[in-house]
Design a protein around this motif. Structure first.
Motif, mmCIF file in Angstrom:
data_model
loop_
_atom_site.group_PDB
_atom_site.id
_atom_site.type_symbol
_atom_site.label_atom_id
_atom_site.label_comp_id
_atom_site.label_asym_id
_atom_site.label_seq_id
_atom_site.Cartn_x
_atom_site.Cartn_y
_atom_site.Cartn_z
ATOM 1 N N LEU A 171 -8.011 -2.147 2.123
ATOM 2 C CA LEU A 171 -7.264 -1.856 3.352
ATOM 3 C C LEU A 171 -8.153 -1.958 4.589
ATOM 4 O O LEU A 171 -7.848 -1.372 5.628
ATOM 5 C CB LEU A 171 -6.638 -0.463 3.278
ATOM 6 N N GLN A 201 -6.735 -2.670 8.024
ATOM 7 C CA GLN A 201 -5.755 -1.755 8.620
ATOM 8 C C GLN A 201 -6.387 -0.652 9.467
ATOM 9 O O GLN A 201 -5.671 0.243 9.921
ATOM 10 C CB GLN A 201 -4.894 -1.131 7.522
ATOM 11 N N THR A 235 -7.626 4.014 3.303
ATOM 12 C CA THR A 235 -7.431 4.209 1.868
ATOM 13 C C THR A 235 -6.983 5.620 1.573
ATOM 14 O O THR A 235 -6.076 5.851 0.758
ATOM 15 C CB THR A 235 -8.733 3.889 1.107
ATOM 16 N N TRP A 271 -3.426 5.894 2.627
ATOM 17 C CA TRP A 271 -2.556 5.183 1.684
ATOM 18 C C TRP A 271 -2.280 6.060 0.464
ATOM 19 O O TRP A 271 -1.150 6.148 -0.006
ATOM 20 C CB TRP A 271 -3.242 3.885 1.277
ATOM 21 N N ASP A 279 2.491 0.762 9.250
ATOM 22 C CA ASP A 279 2.143 0.046 8.023
ATOM 23 C C ASP A 279 3.054 0.452 6.871
ATOM 24 O O ASP A 279 3.330 -0.358 5.991
ATOM 25 C CB ASP A 279 0.678 0.317 7.651
ATOM 26 N N GLU A 280 3.500 1.709 6.888
ATOM 27 C CA GLU A 280 4.426 2.196 5.865
ATOM 28 C C GLU A 280 5.316 3.257 6.489
ATOM 29 O O GLU A 280 4.904 3.955 7.422
ATOM 30 C CB GLU A 280 3.675 2.778 4.669
ATOM 31 N N ARG A 324 2.825 5.812 8.264
ATOM 32 C CA ARG A 324 1.376 5.569 8.152
ATOM 33 C C ARG A 324 0.989 4.419 9.074
ATOM 34 O O ARG A 324 1.594 3.351 9.045
ATOM 35 C CB ARG A 324 0.969 5.217 6.723
#
Length: 219
Positions: A48, A51, A121, A124, A156-157, A180
């Protein structure tokens, strides 16, 4: 009596012979450990790495007010002590209530929290395991996951959930948005009063858009 052989250089004893190799071994082991740590950190963050967002103070990323064409007043502003999250760097939270208290002490409320994790990370992992505010509320409510496709395009999410009403089938009494952005985790909770509704409050969409705009500045 035979003459004694001249004394040569004194040979080190066994203990002295062992000390030097041990020191060299310790230095070698320390060096290998340091290399392994660097490699492990790199491998941990590599998937990641693209990101990462700009480092901003969570407090500076919070909304000044939820919006939606309504008047809000701040109920609380500070660093929440819970829940405890592994990999958490900093967090800040703020809550609002619409207007002044009614005579019954009830009015629409909204809460926002920005968690800055040590890396994308960590964010995530926590996005999926235990930090989702709707999952935490599952012990108190019948929580349903909703379609979040149209929410927060810069995230991102994203997740969107609600607490199902026990008196009106298909309606909800509370709403959660879980987002996120790289190493940031953002949670919103809307608690409108009144009858349950099958659709989220209209002002919540404006609030989410404002959050997404603020977080887009970290890209």
């Amino acid at each position: 009596m035979s003459p004694q052989a001249p004394a040569g250089p004194r040979r080190p004893g066994p203990a002295r012979l062992l000390r030097l190799p041990r020191r060299r071994w310790a230095r070698w082991a320390l060096g290998v450990t340091a290399v392994l740590v660097v490699v492990a950190v790199g491998l941990w963050n590599l998937p990641l790495a693209g990101q990462w967002r700009a480092e901003r103070q969570p407090r500076d990323l919070l909304l000044a007010e939820p919006g939606g064409g309504r008047e809000w007043r701040v109920l609380g502003d500070g660093s929440p002590q819970s829940p405890q999250l592994r990999g958490l760097d900093q967090r800040w939270g703020r809550s609002w209530q619409e207007g002044a208290h009614s005579s019954e002490g009830r009015a629409d409320q909204v809460f926002e929290r920005v968690n800055r994790m040590d890396s994308p990370t960590w964010a995530w992992l926590l996005f999926r395991g235990g930090a989702d505010p709707a999952e935490r509320a599952g012990k108190f409510y019948d929580v349903a996951r909703l379609d979040a496709a149209a929410l927060a395009p810069h995230a991102d999410e994203r997740r969107f959930s609600c607490a199902r009403s026990s008196v009106a089938e298909g309606a909800c009494t509370r709403w959660w948005v879980w987002l996120r952005y790289g190493q940031y985790l953002v949670e919103l909770e809307a608690a409108p009063v009144g009858d349950p509704h099958a659709e989220p409050p209209a002002w919540l969409a404006d609030t989410v858009a404002r959050v997404d705009g603020a977080m887009a500045a970290t890209a």
